[in-house]
Design an enzyme around this catalytic site. Structure first.
Site, PDB file in Angstrom:
ATOM      1  CG  ASN A   1      -1.603   5.695   4.908  1.00 38.55           C
ATOM      2  OD1 ASN A   1      -1.411   6.810   5.395  1.00 38.55           O
ATOM      3  ND2 ASN A   1      -2.394   4.799   5.464  1.00 38.55           N
ATOM      4  CD1 TRP A   2       3.789   8.842   2.656  1.00 36.76           C
ATOM      5  CD2 TRP A   2       4.217  10.998   3.097  1.00 36.76           C
ATOM      6  NE1 TRP A   2       4.369   9.390   1.541  1.00 36.76           N
ATOM      7  CE2 TRP A   2       4.642  10.709   1.779  1.00 36.76           C
ATOM      8  CE3 TRP A   2       4.379  12.295   3.585  1.00 36.76           C
ATOM      9  CZ2 TRP A   2       5.226  11.675   0.959  1.00 36.76           C
ATOM     10  CZ3 TRP A   2       4.962  13.269   2.766  1.00 36.76           C
ATOM     11  CH2 TRP A   2       5.386  12.946   1.465  1.00 36.76           C
ATOM     12  CE  LYS A   3      -0.179   2.952   7.791  1.00 36.50           C
ATOM     13  NZ  LYS A   3      -0.235   1.605   8.364  1.00 36.50           N
TER      14      LYS A   3
ATOM     15  CG  HIS B   1      -5.883   2.915   7.230  1.00 34.63           C
ATOM     16  ND1 HIS B   1      -5.390   2.349   8.383  1.00 34.63           N
ATOM     17  CD2 HIS B   1      -5.003   2.613   6.247  1.00 34.63           C
ATOM     18  CE1 HIS B   1      -4.243   1.737   8.091  1.00 34.63           C
ATOM     19  NE2 HIS B   1      -3.987   1.885   6.804  1.00 34.63           N
TER      20      HIS B   1
ATOM     21  CD  GLU C   1      -2.778   2.251  10.870  1.00 29.29           C
ATOM     22  OE1 GLU C   1      -2.642   3.419  10.477  1.00 29.29           O
ATOM     23  OE2 GLU C   1      -2.036   1.316  10.484  1.00 29.29           O
TER      24      GLU C   1
ATOM     25  CD  GLU D   1      -4.273  -0.809   3.713  1.00 27.73           C
ATOM     26  OE1 GLU D   1      -3.232  -0.523   3.128  1.00 27.73           O
ATOM     27  OE2 GLU D   1      -4.663  -0.203   4.729  1.00 27.73           O
TER      28      GLU D   1
ATOM     29  N   GLY E   1       1.872  -3.242   8.974  1.00 26.55           N
ATOM     30  CA  GLY E   1       2.952  -2.842   9.872  1.00 26.55           C
ATOM     31  C   GLY E   1       3.580  -3.991  10.633  1.00 26.55           C
TER      32      GLY E   1
ATOM     33  CB  SER F   1       4.000  -6.116   5.387  1.00 27.41           C
ATOM     34  OG  SER F   1       3.715  -5.878   6.754  1.00 27.41           O
TER      35      SER F   1
ATOM     36  N   GLY G   1       2.469   1.563   3.361  1.00 28.37           N
ATOM     37  CA  GLY G   1       2.706   2.335   4.577  1.00 28.37           C
ATOM     38  C   GLY G   1       4.198   2.577   4.769  1.00 28.37           C
ATOM     39  N   GLY G   2       4.813   1.747   5.602  1.00 30.40           N
ATOM     40  CA  GLY G   2       6.217   1.950   5.991  1.00 30.40           C
ATOM     41  C   GLY G   2       7.161   2.187   4.817  1.00 30.40           C
TER      42      GLY G   2
HETATM   43  P1  13P Z   1       2.465  -1.052   6.029  1.00 31.93           P
HETATM   44  O1  13P Z   1       2.877  -1.039   4.574  1.00 31.93           O
HETATM   45  O2  13P Z   1       3.363  -0.262   6.914  1.00 31.93           O
HETATM   46  O3  13P Z   1       2.204  -2.445   6.513  1.00 31.93           O
HETATM   47  O4  13P Z   1       1.048  -0.284   6.110  1.00 31.93           O
HETATM   48  C1  13P Z   1       0.051  -0.617   5.227  1.00 31.93           C
HETATM   49  C2  13P Z   1      -1.039   0.366   5.358  1.00 31.93           C
HETATM   50  O5  13P Z   1      -1.723   0.435   6.359  1.00 31.93           O
HETATM   51  C3  13P Z   1      -1.247   1.288   4.221  1.00 31.93           C
HETATM   52  O6  13P Z   1      -2.428   1.991   4.374  1.00 31.93           O
END
Ligand code: 13P
Length: 254
Positions: A11-13, A97, A99, A169, A175, A215, A236-237
């Site tokens: 997930n590149w956000k 998600h 967020e 999640e 994050g 993470s 994510g990251g």
């Molecule tokens: P991180 O891997 O950056 O913690 O993000 C997880 C995430 O929200 C994937 O959707």
């Protein structure tokens, strides 16, 4: 024991330029090639979907969107329909998600509507759920999982369930660098699968992949992925660099 294929999605956000998105998608496609032992998907921002789709074409890497509209078409300024995502080459859409739930105020009811619309139109859905730190500290996580699973999945048919992937999640792990321990992840996943079993029966409970997100890195992926109810990772990251994302895919293959 049912065997569920492992699944790793990036997930590149709201990250990457067009050039970065093309290069990242191409590098992931090159690294994965035609190897389909693990289902791999990348979820770039909406404007880069078509270009990233071109970059992964011919490889085993699938394309996903980070969100989807709750209606099929019409006067919904700023929304992107499931049909548009399919046209852009997507197979998957992330829905719910944290967020979007916590920063943008999406409700369980809206998420249920999105899940239905996306599945009716032919997408696969990666449904996210998980507790906040405050909910965990008050011991409410199981109640939160139950509410989120029950609300999001209400009214789905068996055929639609076959295109649903759940991503656990925990909000406190997203994050933050604070990854859930493999034991914490397994406990949550086992609980969610148990709820699926109770609500929808053995077939759905045994077949639905449950990914862990929060993470995940190349260093901690293997421990998480070896848990019996952890079927993959939503990253994510660490999905923003081909090397670290491919290392997580490799951990899932092993
Ligand atoms: P991180 O891997 O950056 O913690 O993000 C997880 C995430 O929200 C994937 O959707």
């Amino acid at each position: 024991m049912p065997t569920r294929k492992k699944f790793v999605a990036g997930n590149w956000k709201m990250n990457t330029t067009l050039a970065e998105a093309k290069a990242l998608a191409a590098a992931v496609a090159k690294g994965v090639g035609a190897d389909a032992r693990v289902t791999v998907a990348v979820c770039p921002p909406f404007p880069w979907l078509t270009a990233a789709g071109e970059a992964v074409r011919g490889s085993a890497v699938a394309l996903g969107a980070q969100d989807v509209a709750f209606e099929k078409k019409g006067a919904f300024t700023g929304e992107v329909s499931p049909a548009m995502l399919l046209d852009a080459g997507c197979t998957y859409a992330i829905v719910g998600h944290s967020e979007r739930r916590h920063v943008l105020g999406e409700s369980d009811a809206a998420i249920n509507q999105k899940v239905h619309t996306a599945l009716e139109e032919g997408l696969h859905v990666i449904l996210c759920m998980g507790e906040t730190l405050a909910e965990r500290e008050r011991g409410l996580q199981e109640r939160v999982f139950q509410r989120q699973v029950f609300a999001a999945c209400a009214g789905l048919t068996d055929e639609q369930f076959a295109r649903l992937v759940i991503a656990y999640e925990p909000v406190w792990a997203i994050g933050t660098g604070k990854v859930a321990t493999p034991e914490q992840a397994q406990e949550a996943h086992r609980f969610v699968r148990g709820k699926l079993r109770l609500l929808y029966g053995d077939k759905i409970a045994d077949a639905t992949p449950i990914l862990y997100g929060g993470s995940v890195t190349a260093d901690n992926a293997a421990g998480l992925l070896h848990q019996p109810d952890v079927d993959g990772a939503l990253v994510g990251g660490a999905s923003l660099k081909a090397d670290s994302f491919l290392a997580i895919v490799k951990a899932a293959q092993g």
